[in-house]
Scaffold this motif. Sequence first.
Motif, short mmCIF file in Angstrom:
data_model
loop_
_atom_site.label_atom_id
_atom_site.label_comp_id
_atom_site.label_asym_id
_atom_site.label_seq_id
_atom_site.Cartn_x
_atom_site.Cartn_y
_atom_site.Cartn_z
N ARG A 190 0.84 -1.20 0.00
CA ARG A 190 0.00 0.00 0.00
C ARG A 190 0.88 1.25 0.00
NH1 ARG A 190 -3.52 -2.99 3.53
NH2 ARG A 190 -5.71 -2.85 2.92
N GLY A 191 0.28 2.37 -0.39
CA GLY A 191 0.95 3.66 -0.26
C GLY A 191 1.43 4.26 -1.55
N ALA A 192 1.61 3.46 -2.61
CA ALA A 192 2.03 3.99 -3.91
C ALA A 192 0.82 4.45 -4.71
CB ALA A 192 2.82 2.94 -4.69
N VAL A 193 1.08 5.24 -5.75
CA VAL A 193 0.05 5.70 -6.68
C VAL A 193 0.47 5.28 -8.08
CG1 VAL A 193 -1.11 7.73 -7.66
CG2 VAL A 193 -0.55 7.67 -5.22
N ILE A 194 -0.47 4.73 -8.85
CA ILE A 194 -0.18 4.30 -10.21
C ILE A 194 -0.72 5.31 -11.21
CG2 ILE A 194 -2.25 2.83 -10.33
CD1 ILE A 194 -0.64 0.95 -12.16
N TYR A 195 0.08 5.60 -12.23
CA TYR A 195 -0.28 6.51 -13.31
C TYR A 195 -0.21 5.72 -14.61
CZ TYR A 195 0.81 10.25 -9.94
OH TYR A 195 0.85 11.06 -8.84
N THR A 196 -1.20 5.89 -15.45
CA THR A 196 -1.25 5.20 -16.74
C THR A 196 -1.34 6.23 -17.85
OG1 THR A 196 -2.39 3.33 -15.72
CG2 THR A 196 -2.43 3.47 -18.12
N ILE A 197 -0.30 6.30 -18.67
CA ILE A 197 -0.21 7.30 -19.73
C ILE A 197 -0.20 6.59 -21.08
CG2 ILE A 197 1.22 9.12 -20.74
CD1 ILE A 197 2.35 9.62 -17.96
N CYS A 198 -1.03 7.08 -22.00
CA CYS A 198 -1.06 6.48 -23.34
C CYS A 198 -1.59 7.49 -24.34
CB CYS A 198 -1.92 5.21 -23.35
SG CYS A 198 -3.67 5.49 -23.06
N PRO A 199 -1.44 7.23 -25.65
CA PRO A 199 -2.05 8.09 -26.66
C PRO A 199 -3.57 8.08 -26.56
CG PRO A 199 -0.35 6.70 -27.62
CD PRO A 199 -0.61 6.17 -26.24
N LYS A 200 -4.21 8.92 -27.37
CA LYS A 200 -5.66 9.06 -27.33
C LYS A 200 -6.26 8.85 -28.72
CE LYS A 200 -9.25 12.17 -25.54
NZ LYS A 200 -9.52 13.53 -25.02
N PRO A 201 -6.15 7.61 -29.26
CA PRO A 201 -6.75 7.34 -30.56
C PRO A 201 -8.28 7.26 -30.44
CG PRO A 201 -5.90 5.33 -29.62
CD PRO A 201 -5.50 6.44 -28.69
N ALA A 202 -8.96 7.59 -31.49
CA ALA A 202 -10.42 7.53 -31.50
C ALA A 202 -10.89 6.08 -31.62
CB ALA A 202 -10.99 8.36 -32.64
N ASP A 203 -11.88 5.73 -30.81
CA ASP A 203 -12.58 4.45 -30.92
C ASP A 203 -11.65 3.25 -30.88
OD1 ASP A 203 -14.82 6.03 -31.16
OD2 ASP A 203 -14.92 5.87 -33.33
N ALA A 204 -10.67 3.27 -30.00
CA ALA A 204 -9.71 2.17 -29.86
C ALA A 204 -10.09 1.28 -28.68
CB ALA A 204 -8.30 2.71 -29.69
#
Length: 249
Positions: free
Chosen positions: A221-235
């Motif tokens: 416990r105690g960590a924070v997760i970040y999820t970064i990705c492109p933003k394609p339409a309707d994927a």
Amino acid sequence: MMSYPLWDQLKSLKESEWVDLTHTFDTDSPHFSALEAAYIDTISTVAEDGYFVQRWSVATQYGTHIDAPIHFVENRRYLHELDLKELVLPLIVLDYSKEVAENPDFRLTRDHLLEWEAQHGRIEFDTFVAFRSDWSHRWPNLEQFENKDAEGNPHAPGWSLDALQFLLEERGVRSVGHETFDTDASVDVAKHGDLIGERYVLGQDTYQIELLTNLDRLPERGAVIYTICPKPADAPGFPVHAFAIKPNA
């Protein structure tokens, strides 16, 4: 001197440890057997053209990636419809690496979660829960990752359906993730002829992250997760750069 609270928070965060949860992938990386390997083509180089440009051809579910709800269930959200705040979450890591080392067909069940809570406390609402199996240590060896027997049947760990139902319905977690290709253990896929756990998760109109790595570097416990990705339409998903920020020891 002016004070900017968000800048101060960022400075504080950068004093913590940042852990990359993402495999670097290429044309030879392990991937789901039904999908083609990535293809990379160099379009121009600095020496010849003054700039370096590549063309990448890659399936949306490749490398460490996010599965949007629409990936398995019709009339659910596409990747671009996920809210940014869904992609930054408190992180809980469930360590079952020893059990997986002893049994590659290990299934993480509701009973395991109840036992875990008895030792570590109730799993919090609106969190991201990751199943640590240390399966990622097999990367990038495809043979070890698939772990097939003499008959060609894979043996890899996974979530049981009742565990996922417990987390999403009884504990109200936001999302889950794991180190393997699939949500479901190989034995469950063989038994049901379908990825019933993955279909269930995405049917709840939430997402999941597959092929995570470095979970062994995080606290429970105690960590924070970040999820970064492109933003394609309707994927239905896309490779991501997921990382976690954890408190200093």
